[in-house]
Structure formats: C-alpha cells, structure tokens
Design a protein around this motif. Structure first.
Motif, PDB file in Angstrom:
ATOM      1  N   VAL B  29       0.857  -1.188   0.000  1.00 52.39           N
ATOM      2  CA  VAL B  29       0.000   0.000   0.000  1.00 52.39           C
ATOM      3  C   VAL B  29       0.895   1.241   0.000  1.00 52.39           C
ATOM      4  O   VAL B  29       1.909   1.283   0.713  1.00 52.39           O
ATOM      5  N   ALA B  31       0.676   5.236   0.841  1.00 51.50           N
ATOM      6  CA  ALA B  31      -0.133   6.360   1.346  1.00 51.50           C
ATOM      7  C   ALA B  31       0.656   7.641   1.063  1.00 51.50           C
ATOM      8  O   ALA B  31       0.780   8.045  -0.087  1.00 51.50           O
ATOM      9  N   GLY B  32       1.245   8.252   2.107  1.00 54.33           N
ATOM     10  CA  GLY B  32       2.009   9.482   1.872  1.00 54.33           C
ATOM     11  C   GLY B  32       3.384   9.237   1.268  1.00 54.33           C
ATOM     12  O   GLY B  32       4.042  10.153   0.791  1.00 54.33           O
ATOM     13  N   GLY B  33       3.848   8.010   1.349  1.00 54.27           N
ATOM     14  CA  GLY B  33       5.140   7.654   0.750  1.00 54.27           C
ATOM     15  C   GLY B  33       6.364   8.073   1.544  1.00 54.27           C
ATOM     16  O   GLY B  33       7.483   7.829   1.130  1.00 54.27           O
ATOM     17  N   HIS B  34       6.151   8.665   2.713  1.00 56.08           N
ATOM     18  CA  HIS B  34       7.314   9.200   3.420  1.00 56.08           C
ATOM     19  C   HIS B  34       8.099   8.184   4.224  1.00 56.08           C
ATOM     20  O   HIS B  34       9.163   8.492   4.754  1.00 56.08           O
ATOM     21  N   SER B  35       7.606   6.982   4.316  1.00 55.48           N
ATOM     22  CA  SER B  35       8.437   5.898   4.832  1.00 55.48           C
ATOM     23  C   SER B  35       8.723   4.896   3.722  1.00 55.48           C
ATOM     24  O   SER B  35       9.843   4.396   3.611  1.00 55.48           O
ATOM     25  N   LEU B  36       7.727   4.650   2.899  1.00 56.31           N
ATOM     26  CA  LEU B  36       7.888   3.618   1.874  1.00 56.31           C
ATOM     27  C   LEU B  36       8.867   4.011   0.770  1.00 56.31           C
ATOM     28  O   LEU B  36       9.722   3.210   0.374  1.00 56.31           O
ATOM     29  N   HIS B  77      -0.216  14.320   9.188  1.00 52.70           N
ATOM     30  CA  HIS B  77       0.314  14.799  10.472  1.00 52.70           C
ATOM     31  C   HIS B  77      -0.024  16.275  10.660  1.00 52.70           C
ATOM     32  O   HIS B  77      -0.355  16.705  11.767  1.00 52.70           O
ATOM     33  N   THR B 110       1.034  10.354   6.629  1.00 54.33           N
ATOM     34  CA  THR B 110      -0.295  10.106   7.198  1.00 54.33           C
ATOM     35  C   THR B 110      -0.192   9.310   8.493  1.00 54.33           C
ATOM     36  O   THR B 110       0.779   8.566   8.709  1.00 54.33           O
ATOM     37  N   ASN B 114       2.057   5.999   9.218  1.00 53.02           N
ATOM     38  CA  ASN B 114       2.975   6.047  10.348  1.00 53.02           C
ATOM     39  C   ASN B 114       2.814   4.811  11.228  1.00 53.02           C
ATOM     40  O   ASN B 114       3.795   4.140  11.567  1.00 53.02           O
ATOM     41  N   ASP B 123       6.645   8.556  16.459  1.00 53.78           N
ATOM     42  CA  ASP B 123       6.037   9.212  17.612  1.00 53.78           C
ATOM     43  C   ASP B 123       4.629   8.717  17.914  1.00 53.78           C
ATOM     44  O   ASP B 123       4.233   8.621  19.082  1.00 53.78           O
ATOM     45  N   LEU B 166      -5.503  -0.460   6.830  1.00 50.67           N
ATOM     46  CA  LEU B 166      -5.948   0.262   8.018  1.00 50.67           C
ATOM     47  C   LEU B 166      -6.809   1.418   7.528  1.00 50.67           C
ATOM     48  O   LEU B 166      -6.366   2.192   6.675  1.00 50.67           O
ATOM     49  N   LYS B 184       9.388  14.637  23.823  1.00 48.76           N
ATOM     50  CA  LYS B 184      10.201  13.908  22.844  1.00 48.76           C
ATOM     51  C   LYS B 184      11.663  14.313  22.902  1.00 48.76           C
ATOM     52  O   LYS B 184      11.999  15.488  22.934  1.00 48.76           O
ATOM     53  N   ARG B 191      15.199  13.380  13.258  1.00 49.02           N
ATOM     54  CA  ARG B 191      14.068  13.970  13.974  1.00 49.02           C
ATOM     55  C   ARG B 191      13.162  12.925  14.617  1.00 49.02           C
ATOM     56  O   ARG B 191      12.224  13.257  15.315  1.00 49.02           O
ATOM     57  N   TYR B 192      13.376  11.674  14.300  1.00 49.13           N
ATOM     58  CA  TYR B 192      12.578  10.617  14.927  1.00 49.13           C
ATOM     59  C   TYR B 192      12.841  10.601  16.434  1.00 49.13           C
ATOM     60  O   TYR B 192      13.794  11.203  16.922  1.00 49.13           O
TER      61      TYR B 192
HETATM   62  C1  LIG Z   1      12.630  13.207   6.811  1.00 52.41           C
HETATM   63  C2  LIG Z   1      11.612  12.411   7.579  1.00 52.41           C
HETATM   64  C3  LIG Z   1      11.491  12.643   8.930  1.00 52.41           C
HETATM   65  C4  LIG Z   1      10.543  11.938   9.664  1.00 52.41           C
HETATM   66  N1  LIG Z   1      10.453  12.183  10.997  1.00 52.41           N
HETATM   67  C5  LIG Z   1       9.533  11.514  11.716  1.00 52.41           C
HETATM   68  C6  LIG Z   1       9.363  11.754  13.101  1.00 52.41           C
HETATM   69  O1  LIG Z   1      10.021  12.609  13.687  1.00 52.41           O
HETATM   70  N2  LIG Z   1       8.435  11.041  13.783  1.00 52.41           N
HETATM   71  C7  LIG Z   1       7.666  10.116  13.159  1.00 52.41           C
HETATM   72  O2  LIG Z   1       6.830   9.516  13.815  1.00 52.41           O
HETATM   73  N3  LIG Z   1       7.777   9.866  11.855  1.00 52.41           N
HETATM   74  C8  LIG Z   1       8.692  10.528  11.110  1.00 52.41           C
HETATM   75  N4  LIG Z   1       8.802  10.286   9.775  1.00 52.41           N
HETATM   76  C9  LIG Z   1       7.930   9.261   9.164  1.00 52.41           C
HETATM   77  C10 LIG Z   1       6.632   9.874   8.730  1.00 52.41           C
HETATM   78  O3  LIG Z   1       5.831  10.086   9.847  1.00 52.41           O
HETATM   79  C11 LIG Z   1       5.921   9.015   7.691  1.00 52.41           C
HETATM   80  O4  LIG Z   1       5.061   9.840   7.005  1.00 52.41           O
HETATM   81  C12 LIG Z   1       5.064   7.937   8.186  1.00 52.41           C
HETATM   82  O5  LIG Z   1       5.835   7.112   8.996  1.00 52.41           O
HETATM   83  C13 LIG Z   1       4.526   7.133   7.015  1.00 52.41           C
HETATM   84  O6  LIG Z   1       3.332   7.662   6.544  1.00 52.41           O
HETATM   85  P1  LIG Z   1       3.040   7.704   5.010  1.00 52.41           P
HETATM   86  O7  LIG Z   1       1.639   8.103   4.836  1.00 52.41           O
HETATM   87  O8  LIG Z   1       4.050   8.528   4.355  1.00 52.41           O
HETATM   88  O9  LIG Z   1       3.173   6.137   4.623  1.00 52.41           O
HETATM   89  P2  LIG Z   1       3.877   5.398   3.430  1.00 52.41           P
HETATM   90  O10 LIG Z   1       5.295   5.725   3.358  1.00 52.41           O
HETATM   91  O11 LIG Z   1       3.076   5.570   2.195  1.00 52.41           O
HETATM   92  O12 LIG Z   1       3.690   3.915   3.928  1.00 52.41           O
HETATM   93  C14 LIG Z   1       4.429   3.418   5.030  1.00 52.41           C
HETATM   94  C15 LIG Z   1       4.123   1.941   5.228  1.00 52.41           C
HETATM   95  O13 LIG Z   1       2.815   1.763   5.723  1.00 52.41           O
HETATM   96  C16 LIG Z   1       2.005   1.033   4.802  1.00 52.41           C
HETATM   97  N5  LIG Z   1       0.705   1.725   4.805  1.00 52.41           N
HETATM   98  C17 LIG Z   1       0.490   3.031   4.615  1.00 52.41           C
HETATM   99  N6  LIG Z   1      -0.800   3.336   4.803  1.00 52.41           N
HETATM  100  C18 LIG Z   1      -1.416   2.178   5.092  1.00 52.41           C
HETATM  101  C19 LIG Z   1      -2.765   1.828   5.385  1.00 52.41           C
HETATM  102  N7  LIG Z   1      -3.722   2.759   5.443  1.00 52.41           N
HETATM  103  N8  LIG Z   1      -3.035   0.546   5.615  1.00 52.41           N
HETATM  104  C20 LIG Z   1      -2.077  -0.411   5.601  1.00 52.41           C
HETATM  105  N9  LIG Z   1      -0.786  -0.131   5.335  1.00 52.41           N
HETATM  106  C21 LIG Z   1      -0.460   1.138   5.090  1.00 52.41           C
HETATM  107  C22 LIG Z   1       2.750   1.084   3.494  1.00 52.41           C
HETATM  108  O14 LIG Z   1       2.491  -0.047   2.728  1.00 52.41           O
HETATM  109  C23 LIG Z   1       4.183   1.116   3.955  1.00 52.41           C
HETATM  110  O15 LIG Z   1       4.634  -0.141   4.278  1.00 52.41           O
HETATM  111  C24 LIG Z   1       9.723  10.980   9.028  1.00 52.41           C
HETATM  112  C25 LIG Z   1       9.861  10.743   7.657  1.00 52.41           C
HETATM  113  C26 LIG Z   1      10.794  11.458   6.935  1.00 52.41           C
HETATM  114  C27 LIG Z   1      10.901  11.203   5.474  1.00 52.41           C
END
Ligand SMILES: Cc1cc2nc3c(=O)[nH]c(=O)nc-3n(C[C@H](O)[C@H](O)[C@H](O)COP(=O)(O)OP(=O)(O)OC[C@H]3O[C@@H](n4cnc5c(N)ncnc54)[C@H](O)[C@@H]3O)c2cc1C
Lengths: 785, 289
Positions: B29, B31-36, B77, B110, B114, B123, B166, B184, B191-192
């Motif tokens: 999946v 979503a926001g792509g910020h971890s994937l 967020h 998202t 997260n 967090d 989810l 924190k 920043r995590y």
């Molecule tokens: C520079 C940077 C700094 C950051 N700092 C922090 C921080 O300080 N604290 C913190 O908590 N986080 C931090 N993050 C992480 C951030 O919060 C991510 O956005 C979050 O962890 C992932 O959300 P996303 O929507 O981008 O998910 P994605 O990257 O799109 O997906 C992440 C994972 O979750 C799965 N997924 C996504 N949505 C769903 C769903 N609805 N159902 C089932 N599976 C799903 C995906 O398949 C993937 O495996 C940081 C990220 C970056 C790039």
C-alpha cells in the motif's frame, strides 16, 4: 562613490536564479544521445577481488558497456595526488580509478556500467557478481600506525603516508622542563562528512573527429581539473574544455579530481558519446572526500603567571585509503604552521603522521587544517586558565601578539600580515557583556543550572598564496589568480576570472570592486567564470582565496584600465596626462570637473578608435596575473554561551557572538552570510556531526537520517560584529572570510560546554558533544559509573 | 538512489484496494510515501506493485462519533497537529504530530502510514497506546477492530495483515479534569524519537484519579509504563511526586528489549527515559482543567 559600490550590502545577484530554480547545474545539462554511467562500489572496506562476472549486466536491457579495472589499464592513469609534501617521506599509493585486485574502502569503485538511461545503469549494477576475499580493516589513524595493524598497501610500511614536523623558536624540551605548569589533553577531531547541497556530477562529451573532450563538472577549480585530466586521460590540454556550470557548494569536497570524473571521461572517449554520471546522496557519503579525522596529543608549557613558553603536539591524521588531490597539505602546512595562533609562543614542535586507513579519502573541508589547529591552541589556553584559576579572557590577553600593522613573524616561519587581537577580544567582551554573563553564570550555578561561556580567539591563514611558496611546499601548481576586464562599446563590462565561485557571491562582490575602481554601476558588470575556454587560467576557489587573490587581480586590472582611460581622456580633452584627474568614473583636467569624459565615453572611443592618442592600442581591456607577496591572516574573537541539562546531558546553545576582522568589507551582508554559515558548520562539529565507521570499516552514518547536520531551530540568532584591519599587502586591503567562522566556532562551543560542566568536575568530552557523551562524562566525574 | 521497478495502481475505494492487494502478491500500500519511498530508494524492499490509496476520500479527516474521535487513516500529520478537536480532546496526539520531522513530512505523511509502518522511532504509536486507541482494519473479507495493546506487535510489525488496509483510528474523547501531553527526545539528524513519552492523567478532588503513560523510541513497540502509573494514582500531582513516579519507568522497560544505536545506547536511553516521562507528566498535569 555611488551607494551600490564597494562597501555596500547590495543583494547577491546570484540569488534570484538560485532560489527560483532557474540555475543550471551539471545534472540539468543533457546533450543529444547522452548515456548514463553508474558505478559499482565495494561493500567491503578491505578485500581482495578474485573475479568479476559482468556477463549478465552486459546483456541487461539498455546497457551499452561494462568496464572493470583491467579494461582501463593504460587508458586511465591513477588518480593523482598533487601536493607532494617535501621532507616528509611522502609515499603515494596508486589510486586506481577502477580497482584492480584489491578494494580499500567501502565505496572504492569496482566496475562501471554505461546504459541508455540512468535507471537501467543502476539496475544493471545489481547483476554484476564480484567474488571478494574480505581482509582485516583498520579505520582509526592511531591504530593504523600500531604494530600488527592491517596493512593497506604492500609497498608502504606501517600504513604511513608521511611524517611531517614543524619545529620553531627555542628548545622545546627545555621549555617544558623549566615550565611552572604543563597542561595536556588528547583530542579526537572526528571525521566530518561535507554536505554540499548539490552532490557531485560529471558530463563528458568526446568528439572523435576533432579529438576534443568537453567536461561539465561540479568542480571548485576547473583549470586544475583540466590540467590533471589531460594527464590522466591523455587528451591534450588544448583539446580539453572543463566547464563548472552552477555548482551547489563544495566546502572543499569539490577541490579534488575524482576517479569517477576520470571514468566518465574515459567512457565518453571509448564510446564516442556523451556520458553523464551523477552521484546519489548515499554515494556522496561513501565516496566524496571527508574532513578532519585527527587524533591529537597536545601539551602546553607556561609560567605560573600564565605566560606560554612552549607548545608540543603529536597528531595522527587519517588520510583514508588513498591520498586525495590536495590531502597531504591539509593536516601539515595548513595546520602545523598555525600553531602559534594569536599568541606569542616562543617554542613550538609538532609531529604529524599521515596514515592510510580503510576509509573514504580525507581532503580539505571548510577551514582545512586550521580548525584543527585553532581547536588545539584554544583548548590549551583554556586548560591553562583553569589550572591557574584565571579567567580565560585574561590568559589570552597575557599572551596575545601585540597589535601590528605590517608583518609579525611567528616561530613556525610565517609572517602574519596585520592584526589587533586584543582589539577583537575587547570588542567581543563589550558586545556580549561578558562580565554580566559571568555574573549570571554564577547565579545560575547556585540554582543548579549549568551555564558555560566559551571563548575562541583565532587567526587563520588564507588567500593562498605566493606561488614560490606553493612550489617550496610541494603544491603542484601555482597559487596566483587572474582577471580580464573588458569594456564593450556601450560601456558595459565583462570580467573574466580564473577562480570559480560556487555559492560565495563573487559575481556580486567582484562587480562591486569594478564599480569602486571605475565608477560604473555594478549592474553594468557581468562576472564570467568557470569555463576554461573563455576564462584566463586560474587555480580555483578554496582556502578563502578568491577575493583575497582573485579580487586583487581584478582591482589591478581595473587600475590598468583607469590608467589607459586617463591617457585617452587627456587626448580628447587636449590636456597633458599629468594634468588629468579622476573621480567616480569621470576624467577631467584638474580643477575643471565640469568638462569631463566618463568611463563610458572612453569605452566607446577606445572601441571605435576614431580618435586615439598616438601609439595607444584600440580597445579598453586589461589582464592581470596577480601573485600575492604573502598570505592574508583574518582573525577574530568568538563567544558561545551554552546551558547543559545535567539530567539528560543535552547541550543548548543559547547565544553566539562573533567579532571577525577580514579587513575592509566589499559587501557586509555577504560577509555576514559567510560568517553565519561558517560558524554553523563549526558548531556542527562541536555538537552533532560525526562520520562513524565500525571496526570492519562500514560507514554507520551513511545517510542524512544518521549524520546530524545543523538545523536552524537548534541555533540561536548569531550576533555578528567586526573590526577592520587592512592587509598591508593587498591592493584593496581585504582578507578572506569564507572559512573564518568554522575555524573559530568549534573551540568556542567546546570550551563553553567544558566551562558549564566545571562544577561537576568534567574536564573533557569527545566530540560531538552528544547528550549521551555529556551525560556519561558527568556520571564518570561524579563517580557514578 | 533509485527505486527498483514496480507496477503502480491507484485505488478509488477501500474495496478496490483490498482486491488489488489480493491480486498482486508482494504488493504494498502507498499512502504518503514518506516511509515507503525511502525504503524503496535504498533498495531495502522491492515490491512488485504499489497500490496507491492516497485518493480514497472516505478514509481521511477527523470526526466525532459516539463519544469517540475517529481519524481517517489518510489524515496527515499536519491536519492532526492543526485539529481543534484533537488539540482539546487528545492533546498529546496533536502535539506529537506537530513534532514529526519537518513541514514537508507533516504535509504528506499520514497517521495510517505512520502506524502501519510501525517504526520503533515513530512518535504516534506511543501516543495511541497511551490514549487507548482502536484501529479499524479492512480486508476483502470485511472489517475488524483491534485495540492498541494488540495492534503493535513488535519491531515494524502490526496486526495489519498483508492484504489488509488500516482505515481509521479512534480515541475516546477527552473529558474535563483530564490532560495529556507528549515529550520527545528527537534525534538531531532524523528527527525521529530517541525517546518519546506520552502521558495522560485525570485529577479528581486534588489527586490523580487515573494515569496512562506509554513510551516509544527506545523499545521495539510502544509499552505502557504501569509502574509509573501506579506510583501516581491517588497522589497529588506535585513536582516531587511526578519526578518520583517518573523514576519508576525502569520497572516497565525490559533491558533486553531496549534499543540502542550509534547515537544513543540502550543503557543511556534507559537511564534518562525518566526525564521525558517527567516532562510529559508535568505538561499533562498542567492541562487538567
Ligand atoms: C525526513 C523524515 C522525517 C521523519 N520524521 C519523523 C518523526 O520525527 N516522527 C515520526 O513519527 N515519523 C517521522 N517520519 C515518518 C513519517 O511520519 C511518515 O510519514 C510515516 O511514517 C509514514 O506515513 P506515510 O503516509 O508517508 O506512509 P507510506 O510511506 O506511504 O507507507 C508506510 C508503510 O505503511 C504502509 N501503509 C500506509 N498506509 C497504510 C494503510 N492505510 N493501511 C495499511 N498499510 C499502510 C505502506 O504499505 C508502507 O509499508 C519521518 C519521515 C521522513 C521522510
């Protein structure tokens, strides 16, 4: 002079294109038919290569060619080291651009894929199979010097690249044996990873029909890259054109000519097509040069009343697996010769051992050798103050070199140009209200709060430098700069310079120099740099030398123009040249300013040449090659105020006040910007940054997730002040300011933290001063661990 | 670096997303792509396909429903940090969301991504554990609800199965006399959370009537600090009482589980965790209106 000339804080003309995204960097340039190179880099810090199978990669989609070390034999010479430090037993290990049988750091290049797209090139890397035999690695310089350490290069005993010494003044052993007090410390100047906003990149385009090679590269010094490339790749210098388009910062990491650059040129030559290579950020962390990496054992001898008698040090400097282009000069010439600092020190001795380690090569990084020197001296002075129970400001005052305007010799052999060190410190203490801060500190301590004040009074050597000295210290090039000033018929000006600014703002300040010298608007001056085909030879932008050396060349070229213009004006006004006067762009007969010829009038006449004086050539153009008679020595005094949370070990930087003296300021806003950036990079070393390898030579801080760069929200507003002491030998009196902040600030912050922790009994903490390190030092001092 | 090749599908409903996940083994999946996306770029994973749920409207936004606050999985967020409903009803959550990364991360990342990613240094897991969240998970065979204690299973693993999505997270609405906060210790580079402490307390008749404390950052999955909670309930929330209770946090940390890295060792994190627990409790107590 008009408001926008020399000395005014006009806006940087570079910024609109940079902040609107319309600047053109190497990766923005694509030629028809461009192929893309990707580099397979060693995952091992030290290993023997038994064999490489490229067959699968070679037949992968889009792949045009795959090369390994053997394919480059006789075609790419080893990547050169160009600072041949004399009298040091320098031994240079061959740095093969593509590894032959052994890899020596994580990131050493093993194979090259050229493909039609960048993605295809990267995908094909995964298909190359390399059979490695891992070997033991050594990553710390002092360990590399030890008996039984893994050896990197068969022909080099004990991993020693060089052993350099500086000895000056009186007998050093006597200074120590007769001293009332001796203070000592061991300091680890941790490895830092430069982070230019733009990673490195090369685009090479070879035309077989003409034998010409054009190279776009993220270099700080295109003329040096052309020179070295012609030697390494075998394309004659007249057929080689190097262009540094917009370059997004360097901090020293873009001085070196890199294996990846030569490989890209080789690929283009081989394939007869343009080839581009752009590094990823992870690759940048692994393979673009690092900075610092010293282990320093230092000691200071002094009298009971705090007069310094001698300074002695041994330094083990990690050089990485191979010697980068300018590397040997950094921990030696630019470091050891600066150990007198701003003080009168009668005897100095330092041994510097340069060691090969299984790590990324180490090069110049903002300050390059001088931050490491300042830190040593400023630590020792603080240790002395603590030992004698004196205020650190007072100990500094007792040892300052007195004010001088035209030369002061220090025992390391340098002649500082001008300085008023007590003046800078006095101004700092007044601006910061030091007495008040000390009172607040005392009050806070009563309430269990740990506030610390840290001073750093520094002098640095820059404006490199006299070419004769360059030759004497083994630098394989000159260190002069050049400038061409060319007036067009309409009175507009082109300035061509050999140096290559990449973020420092000289397109603006150099226009201001012309405006100041010739009375034109800076808007009428275009500064052209970075292309070896249309700029005069020059040695590049590093070592805070562009303004200090290139600016001098430019001022002198402008003065030649003024002299010629005066002759033409005299002719047009039917006066004798001796009777002519000049003011703000106008030439007139003394006493008759109302009837004048402007520089624009003269430019038109010189270009059409209808009515020129007898024997005077057409055109209004001048060229200068300026070889400075000495270096310049900017200096200053910095103060950091910190608060340490003793429970968690967290350090908060509460205030930072700087007084810097770089002589007259061409543009005070740009000076302030350079000071800000420089200070922040030095604070980064003190508090956050560290390139960490594990014992196997794996880089543990290989991304921005792990390597902590300074962030704005962890910094106070930086308070910037200045004093003005002209350099006696520079035509404009100016000194460099690009590195000063970094050279000063690490020691200021470190001294502040140790000052804060003094009531807890902490005497030293390794940098960076992370909360855990600070917390552990408190625990240890309190006997809790 | 560059991500390895993958196919891309955009789902317009939860049901379509679930079906696509079933059809494409090894898919993920998006979503926001910020971890994937960073994971893909570092080539730590190579899914065959990404199923983009980012434009499914029904699973974003914040609403109140039957005494609970329901947060769609796609809520960013930034939206959580700015939500008046959450600022008053679940202060610790909006506070924590506002401390994530930087504005770019908060605008794209998202809450669903997260927690589904379940990075130990995130967090939001600790906050959701502290506040007693429930998670709605949809699959091709229907929807189920899991509470926080069961949702976070361990290091980067949750109750969400391979082919599930989810869809939302719900929390009890905060009531009067109650306050929550998040403190924190953030890593200077990423920043995590090196240590994240979430606390929620209720005060009645001048003494603490209920307390919930959860920790993240230093453990594989968020843990409740029951020893701290027990030490507080029945006491007036004085600075001394909070500090004493916070020092009990070690009792809730399993030494073998505590995480360490080059920046901060496990030993150090355990030793100073009480500082952040104390800060979260102090702030939460101050919010008990
Ligand atoms: C520079 C940077 C700094 C950051 N700092 C922090 C921080 O300080 N604290 C913190 O908590 N986080 C931090 N993050 C992480 C951030 O919060 C991510 O956005 C979050 O962890 C992932 O959300 P996303 O929507 O981008 O998910 P994605 O990257 O799109 O997906 C992440 C994972 O979750 C799965 N997924 C996504 N949505 C769903 C769903 N609805 N159902 C089932 N599976 C799903 C995906 O398949 C993937 O495996 C940081 C990220 C970056 C790039």
């Amino acid at each position: 002079m008009s408001a926008s000339t020399f000395g005014s804080g006009i806006r940087r003309r570079e910024d609109p294109r940079l902040i609107t995204g319309s600047a053109s960097y190497t990766d923005d340039i694509t030629l028809p038919g461009t192929l893309h190179a990707a580099l397979l880099r060693s995952p091992y810090a030290h290993a023997r290569i038994n064999g490489i199978d490229t067959s699968q990669a070679a037949s992968a989609q889009g792949v045009v060619a795959v090369y390994i070390g053997a394919d480059t034999e006789g075609e790419i010479a080893p990547s050169p080291c160009a600072w041949l430090l004399p009298d040091s037993g320098l031994t240079i290990a061959d740095y093969h651009c593509v590894a032959r049988d052994t890899v020596r750091y994580v990131g050493d290049i093993v194979a090259v894929v050229v493909a039609e797209t960048r993605h295809e090139a990267y995908d094909a890397l995964d298909l190359i199979e390399v059979d490695y035999d891992p070997l033991d690695a050594v990553v710390e310089p002092k360990k590399a010097a030890a008996d039984g350490a893994p050896q990197l290069h068969a022909e080099i005993a004990g991993n020693q690249a060089f052993h350099w010494t500086v000895t000056g003044g009186g007998d050093i052993d006597e200074a120590f044996s007769q001293a009332d007090v001796v203070v000592k410390e061991t300091i680890i100047q941790q490895r830092l990873i430069p982070n230019a906003m733009e990673p490195r990149a090369t685009l090479a385009s070879y035309t077989a029909a003409t034998g010409e090679l054009t190279v776009w590269n993220t270099t700080q010094n295109p003329h040096i890259l052309r020179f070295l490339s012609s030697l390494v790749i075998g394309v004659p210098e007249d057929r080689l054109r190097v262009i540094a388009p917009e370059v997004g910062g360097g901090f020293g990491s873009k001085i070196a000519a890199y294996p990846a650059d030569f490989i890209t040129m080789f690929c283009s030559k081989k394939l007869g097509a343009p080839v581009k290579w752009v590094e990823s950020r992870s690759e940048n962390y692994q393979a673009t040069t690092h900075g610092r990496d010293h282990v320093q054992e230092i000691e200071l001898a002094a009298t009971a009343d705090g007069k310094i008698k001698g300074l002695r040090a041994t330094v083990w400097a990690g050089m990485g697996a191979y010697l980068s282009t300018a590397a040997p000069g950094i921990p030696t010439i630019l470091h050891g010769l600066m150990l007198s600092g701003v003080y009168d020190i009668p005897a100095i001795h330092e041994d510097v051992y340069g060691l090969y380690t299984n790590t990324t090569p180490v090069e110049a990084y903002r300050g390059a050798g001088r931050p490491e020197a300042t830190f040593m001296v400023e630590r020792l002075v603080d240790l002395l103050a603590a030992k004698l129970g004196l205020d650190p400001a007072e100990v500094r005052r007792r040892n300052f070199i007195p004010k001088f305007d035209d030369g002061h010799d220090v025992v390391t052999g340098l002649t500082y140009d001008s300085g008023n060190y007590d003046g800078a410190l006095s101004k700092l203490l007044a601006e910061a209200d030091y007495q008040q801060l000390r009172a607040e500190q005392a009050e806070a301590r009563k309430n269990g709060r740990y506030i610390g004040l840290g001073l750093s009074t520094y002098v640095e050597i820059c404006g490199l430098g006299p070419s004769q000295v360059a030759g004497a210290i083994g630098f394989q090039g000159g260190l002069w700069e050049s400038a061409i000033v060319r007036f067009h018929p309409s009175g507009k000006v082109h300035v061509m310079i050999g140096a290559s600014p990449h973020g420092q703002g000289e397109e603006t300040t150099f226009a201001q120099i012309i405006a100041g010298e010739l009375g034109v608007s800076p808007d009428d001056v275009k500064v052209i740099h970075g292309d070896t085909d249309n700029t005069p030879m020059g040695w590049g932008t590093y070592g805070s030398r562009t303004t200090a050396v290139g600016g001098a060349a430019l001022a002198l070229a402008a003065r030649k123009i003024r002299d010629k213009a005066k002759v033409i004006a005299a002719h047009l006004l039917e006066a004798a040249v001796e009777d002519m006067d000049y003011d703000d762009g106008k030439f007139f007969v003394k006493g008759s300013p109302d009837s004048s010829k402007t520089i624009q009038d003269i430019a038109l006449m010189a270009n059409v040449a209808w009515n020129m004086p007898e024997g005077v050539e057409a055109g209004l153009e001048a060229t200068t090659f300026y070889d400075p008679p000495n270096f310049v020595f900017p200096y200053g005094a910095h103060l950091a105020v910190v608060e340490v949370d003793a429970e968690s070990g967290n350090v908060e930087l509460k205030r930072y006040v700087a007084v810097d003296d770089c002589g007259p300021q061409i543009n005070p806003v740009i000076v302030e910007g350079q000071v800000h950036g420089g200070i922040v990079q030095g604070i980064g070393q003190a508090l956050w940054e560290e390139g960490v390898y594990d014992d196997d030579g794996q880089l543990l801080t290989g991304t921005m997730l792990d390597y902590a760069l300074p962030r704005a929200d962890r910094l106070p507003d930086i308070e910037v002040h200045s004093t003005v002491t002209p350099s006696p030998h520079h035509p404009l009196g100016v000194k460099g300011i690009g590195e000063a902040g970094t050279i000063a600030s690490t020691a200021a912050v470190y001294n502040a933290v140790i000052d804060a922790l003094a009531p807890l009994g902490v005497e030293a903490v390794n940098m960076p001063l992370t909360p855990e390190r600070v917390w552990r030092s408190i625990q240890a001092a309190q006997g809790r661990n | 670096m560059f991500a390895p090749q993958f196919d891309y599908y955009r789902a317009s409903s939860v049901a379509e997303a679930a079906a696509l996940l079933e059809q494409h083994p090894d898919s993920k999946v998006l979503a926001g792509g910020h971890s994937l996306i960073p994971v893909l770029k570092l080539r730590l994973a190579a899914p065959s396909a990404l199923i983009d749920i980012g434009r499914i409207d029904g699973i974003r936004g914040i609403r109140e429903e039957a005494g609970r606050i329901v947060i769609g999985a796609l809520t960013t967020h930034a939206e959580i940090a700015a939500s008046a409903t959450l600022q008053s009803g679940a202060t610790a959550l909006s506070e924590a969301a506002g401390m994530i990364g930087d504005p770019a991360v908060r605008n794209r990342g998202t809450i669903g991504g997260n927690v589904a990613h379940a990075d130990p240094a995130s967090d939001l897991p600790a906050v959701l554990r502290c506040l007693g969240a429930e998670f709605s998970i949809a699959g091709s065979s229907g929807t189920r609800t899991v509470d926080a204690a069961d949702f976070f299973e361990g290091l980067m693993t949750t109750a969400v199965e391979e082919h599930e999505i989810l869809t939302s997270i719900s929390l009890p609405s905060g009531s009067g006399g109650q306050g929550s906060a998040y403190a924190k210790f953030s890593h200077p580079a990423s920043r995590y959370a090196v240590i994240g402490a979430a606390a929620s307390v209720a005060v009645a008749d001048g003494v603490c009537s209920a307390a919930s404390v959860a920790l993240g950052g230093l453990v594989p999955a968020p843990v409740r600090a029951e020893a701290v909670e027990d030490a507080l309930v029945g006491k007036a929330l004085s600075a001394g009482a909070i500090a004493d209770a916070a020092r009990c946090v070690g009792d809730s940390l399993d030494d073998d589980e505590v995480l360490g890295d080059v920046y901060a060792s496990a030993e150090y994190r355990s030793a100073v965790a009480h500082v952040w627990v104390g800060r979260a409790l102090t702030a939460a107590a101050a919010r008990c209106g």
